[in-house]
Scaffold this motif. Structure first.
Motif, PDB file in Angstrom:
ATOM      1  N   THR A  39       0.861  -1.181   0.000  1.00 12.11           N
ATOM      2  CA  THR A  39       0.000   0.000   0.000  1.00 12.11           C
ATOM      3  C   THR A  39       0.895   1.227   0.000  1.00 12.11           C
ATOM      4  O   THR A  39       2.111   1.121   0.149  1.00 12.11           O
ATOM      5  N   PHE A  40       0.288   2.384  -0.184  1.00 10.77           N
ATOM      6  CA  PHE A  40       1.051   3.618  -0.365  1.00 10.77           C
ATOM      7  C   PHE A  40       0.590   4.653   0.656  1.00 10.77           C
ATOM      8  O   PHE A  40      -0.606   4.849   0.855  1.00 10.77           O
ATOM      9  N   HIS A  41       1.560   5.285   1.299  1.00 13.41           N
ATOM     10  CA  HIS A  41       1.236   6.266   2.342  1.00 13.41           C
ATOM     11  C   HIS A  41       2.260   7.385   2.327  1.00 13.41           C
ATOM     12  O   HIS A  41       3.457   7.124   2.188  1.00 13.41           O
ATOM     13  N   PRO A  42       1.802   8.651   2.445  1.00 18.76           N
ATOM     14  CA  PRO A  42       0.423   9.120   2.541  1.00 18.76           C
ATOM     15  C   PRO A  42      -0.366   8.853   1.245  1.00 18.76           C
ATOM     16  O   PRO A  42       0.217   8.466   0.242  1.00 18.76           O
ATOM     17  N   HIS A  43      -1.660   9.108   1.310  1.00 23.80           N
ATOM     18  CA  HIS A  43      -2.506   8.940   0.145  1.00 23.80           C
ATOM     19  C   HIS A  43      -2.018   9.869  -0.960  1.00 23.80           C
ATOM     20  O   HIS A  43      -1.711  11.043  -0.708  1.00 23.80           O
ATOM     21  N   PRO A  44      -1.907   9.365  -2.205  1.00 22.34           N
ATOM     22  CA  PRO A  44      -1.442  10.227  -3.298  1.00 22.34           C
ATOM     23  C   PRO A  44      -2.198  11.545  -3.426  1.00 22.34           C
ATOM     24  O   PRO A  44      -1.600  12.585  -3.719  1.00 22.34           O
ATOM     25  N   ASN A  49       5.741  10.164  -1.976  1.00 19.96           N
ATOM     26  CA  ASN A  49       6.159  11.555  -1.877  1.00 19.96           C
ATOM     27  C   ASN A  49       6.314  12.128  -3.285  1.00 19.96           C
ATOM     28  O   ASN A  49       6.013  11.455  -4.283  1.00 19.96           O
ATOM     29  N   ASP A  50       6.765  13.359  -3.354  1.00 21.46           N
ATOM     30  CA  ASP A  50       6.867  14.021  -4.653  1.00 21.46           C
ATOM     31  C   ASP A  50       7.806  13.263  -5.585  1.00 21.46           C
ATOM     32  O   ASP A  50       7.527  13.106  -6.776  1.00 21.46           O
ATOM     33  N   ALA A  51       8.921  12.778  -5.034  1.00 22.19           N
ATOM     34  CA  ALA A  51       9.886  12.037  -5.860  1.00 22.19           C
ATOM     35  C   ALA A  51       9.279  10.732  -6.377  1.00 22.19           C
ATOM     36  O   ALA A  51       9.425  10.391  -7.560  1.00 22.19           O
ATOM     37  N   PHE A  52       8.565  10.014  -5.508  1.00 21.15           N
ATOM     38  CA  PHE A  52       7.969   8.745  -5.933  1.00 21.15           C
ATOM     39  C   PHE A  52       6.883   8.973  -6.986  1.00 21.15           C
ATOM     40  O   PHE A  52       6.658   8.132  -7.856  1.00 21.15           O
ATOM     41  N   SER A  53       6.215  10.118  -6.924  1.00 19.17           N
ATOM     42  CA  SER A  53       5.160  10.412  -7.901  1.00 19.17           C
ATOM     43  C   SER A  53       5.713  10.527  -9.320  1.00 19.17           C
ATOM     44  O   SER A  53       4.957  10.447 -10.287  1.00 19.17           O
ATOM     45  N   ARG A  54       7.030  10.698  -9.465  1.00 14.73           N
ATOM     46  CA  ARG A  54       7.660  10.841 -10.776  1.00 14.73           C
ATOM     47  C   ARG A  54       8.231   9.520 -11.304  1.00 14.73           C
ATOM     48  O   ARG A  54       8.750   9.462 -12.418  1.00 14.73           O
ATOM     49  N   VAL A  55       8.148   8.477 -10.521  1.00 12.99           N
ATOM     50  CA  VAL A  55       8.664   7.168 -10.944  1.00 12.99           C
ATOM     51  C   VAL A  55       7.803   6.619 -12.077  1.00 12.99           C
ATOM     52  O   VAL A  55       6.574   6.607 -11.993  1.00 12.99           O
ATOM     53  N   THR A  56       8.420   6.161 -13.131  1.00  9.74           N
ATOM     54  CA  THR A  56       7.682   5.631 -14.269  1.00  9.74           C
ATOM     55  C   THR A  56       7.180   4.218 -13.966  1.00  9.74           C
ATOM     56  O   THR A  56       7.713   3.533 -13.085  1.00  9.74           O
ATOM     57  N   PRO A  57       6.171   3.758 -14.700  1.00 11.08           N
ATOM     58  CA  PRO A  57       5.720   2.373 -14.517  1.00 11.08           C
ATOM     59  C   PRO A  57       6.856   1.365 -14.683  1.00 11.08           C
ATOM     60  O   PRO A  57       6.953   0.400 -13.922  1.00 11.08           O
ATOM     61  N   ARG A 111      -4.015   1.822 -10.867  1.00 13.34           N
ATOM     62  CA  ARG A 111      -3.144   2.707 -11.635  1.00 13.34           C
ATOM     63  C   ARG A 111      -1.823   2.864 -10.889  1.00 13.34           C
ATOM     64  O   ARG A 111      -1.788   2.853  -9.655  1.00 13.34           O
ATOM     65  N   PHE A 112      -0.745   3.063 -11.637  1.00 10.54           N
ATOM     66  CA  PHE A 112       0.555   3.230 -10.988  1.00 10.54           C
ATOM     67  C   PHE A 112       1.469   4.008 -11.908  1.00 10.54           C
ATOM     68  O   PHE A 112       1.217   4.153 -13.111  1.00 10.54           O
ATOM     69  N   GLY A 113       2.555   4.513 -11.320  1.00 12.50           N
ATOM     70  CA  GLY A 113       3.531   5.239 -12.101  1.00 12.50           C
ATOM     71  C   GLY A 113       3.179   6.706 -12.279  1.00 12.50           C
ATOM     72  O   GLY A 113       2.098   7.174 -11.900  1.00 12.50           O
ATOM     73  N   HIS A 114       4.108   7.447 -12.856  1.00  6.96           N
ATOM     74  CA  HIS A 114       3.973   8.889 -13.055  1.00  6.96           C
ATOM     75  C   HIS A 114       2.663   9.227 -13.766  1.00  6.96           C
ATOM     76  O   HIS A 114       2.344   8.649 -14.800  1.00  6.96           O
ATOM     77  N   ARG A 115       1.898  10.128 -13.147  1.00 11.02           N
ATOM     78  CA  ARG A 115       0.593  10.572 -13.671  1.00 11.02           C
ATOM     79  C   ARG A 115      -0.395   9.422 -13.854  1.00 11.02           C
ATOM     80  O   ARG A 115      -1.333   9.512 -14.651  1.00 11.02           O
TER      81      ARG A 115
END
Length: 316
Positions: A58-63, A100-108, A131-135
């Protein structure tokens, strides 16, 4: 159950300790509702048949909380409750990936290569809308493509009740509307709030209805302002009671932050500083302003009687 906190990319020490063939259910899983449970049970069944551990990521905090998007306001199941529920479901390992902000930019591709392959995930189990990966570029189809021959992917279809797809957003709406019956059916259990009993205004004691002022332990979804029949666990004792969620308009003007005050039946011990878990069982009425203390006391007495009757005949 082992709980592992992850950051991206996972460190060598984490991989050394936890990389092994495993079946992993992945998702945000806020609420751990009936749909989420179907994903995790599918993973558990596959793990049992393949004689390997079942894990959850799971992912925390919530995106939405990190990205400041949408109408995100609080958790249905904060991390502590999520852990307890997953352990009760027989999960072997819980991975909590820091979002976090950095993880939000990780590609699939990076997520699959550096996280899932590195942990030796044999089979990934996801919901149909994962859904996963950047955007949010990755979906279950891309996950299957990226997994190739190294990782199987199982997709669990929507879980429906009475023709409606069970969802976290639907549960949030139900709570905000006081529709506890729907929240209960979709969660598969009563909605719970947990916090510390703290000093309040002590007004309830002066009018014959002492209350425990609950300071919430986490950032919960706040249900509709009003009065609820509840069951509470305090000092390992299960007690019936009535709870008011609101701003106490009879005594306050312009107050915006709600309080959570619980009157426990047949209970008069000092419990300041104790942890209390409250299950919301029935919505009785919306909060309203009264003309004075006497009218308020009469209504509280009626609310307590109503709560007692509801809980004595409850299926919960």
């Amino acid at each position: 159950m082992i709980t592992v906190s992850l950051s991206y990319p996972p460190t060598g020490d984490v991989l050394l300790q936890h990389a092994r063939p495993q079946v992993m259910a992945m998702g945000q899983f806020d609420g751990l509702h009936m749909g989420h449970q179907s994903v995790i049970r599918t993973a558990a069944s596959l793990a049992e048949s393949r004689q390997c551990p079942v894990s959850v990521m799971t992912f925390h905090p919530h995106p939405k909380e990190v990205m400041k998007k949408g109408d995100y306001e609080g958790y249905l199941t904060p991390v502590a409750e999520k852990k307890a529920l997953l352990e009760s479901m027989g999960v072997d390992v819980l991975y909590i990936m820091e979002f976090n902000d950095a993880f939000s930019r990780v590609t699939p591709q990076q997520f699959v290569d550096h996280v899932l392959f590195s942990l030796q995930v044999q089979t990934a189990v996801v919901g149909f809308d994962f859904r996963f990966g950047h955007r949010g570029e990755g979906d279950e189809g891309m996950l299957r493509e990226l997994g190739g021959e190294r990782m199987n992917v199982e997709t669990v279809p929507p879980f429906q009740l009475n023709g409606e797809k069970v969802s976290s957003s639907g549960i949030r709406n139900a709570l905000r509307e006081g529709d506890l019956a729907r929240a209960l059916d979709w969660l598969g259990r009563p909605y719970r709030l947990r916090g510390i009993v703290s000093d309040g205004e002590k007004r309830g004691r002066t009018i014959g209805f002492p209350t425990a002022n609950l300071r919430l332990h986490d950032n919960y979804v706040v249900p509709m302002k009003g009065v609820y029949a509840v069951r509470a666990v305090v000092e390992d004792q299960l007690l019936n009671g009535v709870m008011n969620v609101g701003v106490k308009p009879t005594f306050h003007e312009g107050e915006l932050k709600p309080s959570f005050e619980v009157h426990l039946f047949d209970f008069d011990r000092q419990i300041y500083g104790e942890m209390m878990t409250v299950e919301l069982c029935h919505f009785i009425r919306p909060e309203r302003k009264f003309s004075g203390v006497q009218e308020l006391v009469a209504q509280i007495r009626n609310d307590a009687d109503t709560a007692s009757q509801l809980l004595s005949s409850s299926r919960l």
